[in-house]
Design a protein around this motif. Sequence first.
Motif, short mmCIF file in Angstrom:
data_model
loop_
_atom_site.label_atom_id
_atom_site.label_comp_id
_atom_site.label_asym_id
_atom_site.label_seq_id
_atom_site.Cartn_x
_atom_site.Cartn_y
_atom_site.Cartn_z
N VAL A 36 65.17 7.38 70.28
CA VAL A 36 65.11 6.21 69.41
C VAL A 36 66.53 5.80 69.04
N GLY A 37 66.65 4.64 68.46
CA GLY A 37 67.94 4.19 67.98
C GLY A 37 68.24 4.76 66.61
N GLU A 38 69.46 4.56 66.16
CA GLU A 38 69.84 5.09 64.84
C GLU A 38 69.11 4.38 63.71
N PHE A 39 68.76 3.11 63.88
CA PHE A 39 68.00 2.40 62.85
C PHE A 39 66.63 3.05 62.68
N HIS A 40 65.97 3.35 63.78
CA HIS A 40 64.65 4.00 63.72
C HIS A 40 64.78 5.40 63.12
N LEU A 41 65.81 6.12 63.46
CA LEU A 41 66.02 7.45 62.88
C LEU A 41 66.24 7.35 61.37
N ASN A 42 67.01 6.36 60.94
CA ASN A 42 67.20 6.16 59.50
C ASN A 42 65.89 5.83 58.81
N ALA A 43 65.03 5.06 59.48
CA ALA A 43 63.72 4.75 58.90
C ALA A 43 62.89 6.02 58.77
N LEU A 44 62.97 6.90 59.75
CA LEU A 44 62.22 8.16 59.68
C LEU A 44 62.75 9.06 58.57
N THR A 45 64.04 9.02 58.32
CA THR A 45 64.61 9.89 57.30
C THR A 45 64.41 9.35 55.89
N HIS A 46 64.56 8.06 55.70
CA HIS A 46 64.58 7.52 54.35
C HIS A 46 63.23 7.04 53.85
N SER A 47 62.46 6.39 54.69
CA SER A 47 61.22 5.83 54.18
C SER A 47 60.06 6.82 54.22
N THR A 48 60.02 7.67 55.22
CA THR A 48 58.87 8.56 55.35
C THR A 48 59.22 10.03 55.17
N HIS A 49 60.48 10.37 55.19
CA HIS A 49 60.95 11.75 55.00
C HIS A 49 60.36 12.70 56.04
N ARG A 50 60.20 12.24 57.25
CA ARG A 50 59.73 13.13 58.32
C ARG A 50 60.89 13.92 58.93
N ILE A 51 62.05 13.33 58.96
CA ILE A 51 63.24 13.99 59.47
C ILE A 51 64.10 14.34 58.26
N ASP A 52 64.41 15.62 58.09
CA ASP A 52 65.13 16.07 56.91
C ASP A 52 66.64 15.96 57.11
N MET A 53 67.28 15.37 56.11
CA MET A 53 68.73 15.25 56.12
C MET A 53 69.33 16.45 55.41
N VAL A 54 70.47 16.88 55.88
CA VAL A 54 71.21 17.97 55.25
C VAL A 54 72.67 17.55 55.14
N ARG A 55 73.37 18.16 54.24
CA ARG A 55 74.81 17.92 54.11
C ARG A 55 75.51 19.18 54.61
N THR A 56 76.35 19.01 55.60
CA THR A 56 77.03 20.15 56.20
C THR A 56 78.14 20.64 55.27
N ALA A 57 78.76 21.73 55.65
CA ALA A 57 79.82 22.31 54.83
C ALA A 57 81.01 21.37 54.69
N ASP A 58 81.23 20.52 55.68
CA ASP A 58 82.34 19.56 55.58
C ASP A 58 81.89 18.20 55.05
N LYS A 59 80.78 18.16 54.31
CA LYS A 59 80.28 17.00 53.57
C LYS A 59 79.78 15.85 54.44
N LYS A 60 79.41 16.14 55.70
CA LYS A 60 78.85 15.11 56.57
C LYS A 60 77.33 15.22 56.55
N LEU A 61 76.65 14.08 56.73
CA LEU A 61 75.20 14.10 56.79
C LEU A 61 74.75 14.44 58.20
N ALA A 62 73.74 15.28 58.30
CA ALA A 62 73.17 15.67 59.58
C ALA A 62 71.66 15.83 59.38
N VAL A 63 70.95 16.16 60.44
CA VAL A 63 69.50 16.37 60.36
C VAL A 63 69.18 17.77 60.85
#
Length: 95
Positions: A36-63
């Motif tokens: 999928v594209g990054e827009f679709h991935l963002n929709a999965l993470t923010h609107s439905t919370h199916r893909i969990d976001m994490v903050r790495t040790a160097d303060k970057k967002l990852a899944v």
Amino acid sequence: MKTWMDGLPQIPFAYRALPEGGEWMTREDAASSLGVGEFHLNALTHSTHRIDMVRTADKKLAVTRVSVEAEKHWRATAPRRRKVLRLLKDTALSF
């Protein structure tokens, strides 16, 4: 009754600090892994919370890899009617 979620590991609350390592992947890698594209991935993470976001040790967002694998598994095994219901629910919740 067995569901597609049986046997999948439970993921703790998102946005937690993780050490560097193989538990997470970048958003770009996750999007390409799911096809999928990054827009679709963002929709999965923010609107439905199916893909969990994490903050790495160097303060970057990852899944988390677990959530990406769970999403890939769902896409491969879910019946068509479940996919349609999910699309309708996501559309209704986006307003």
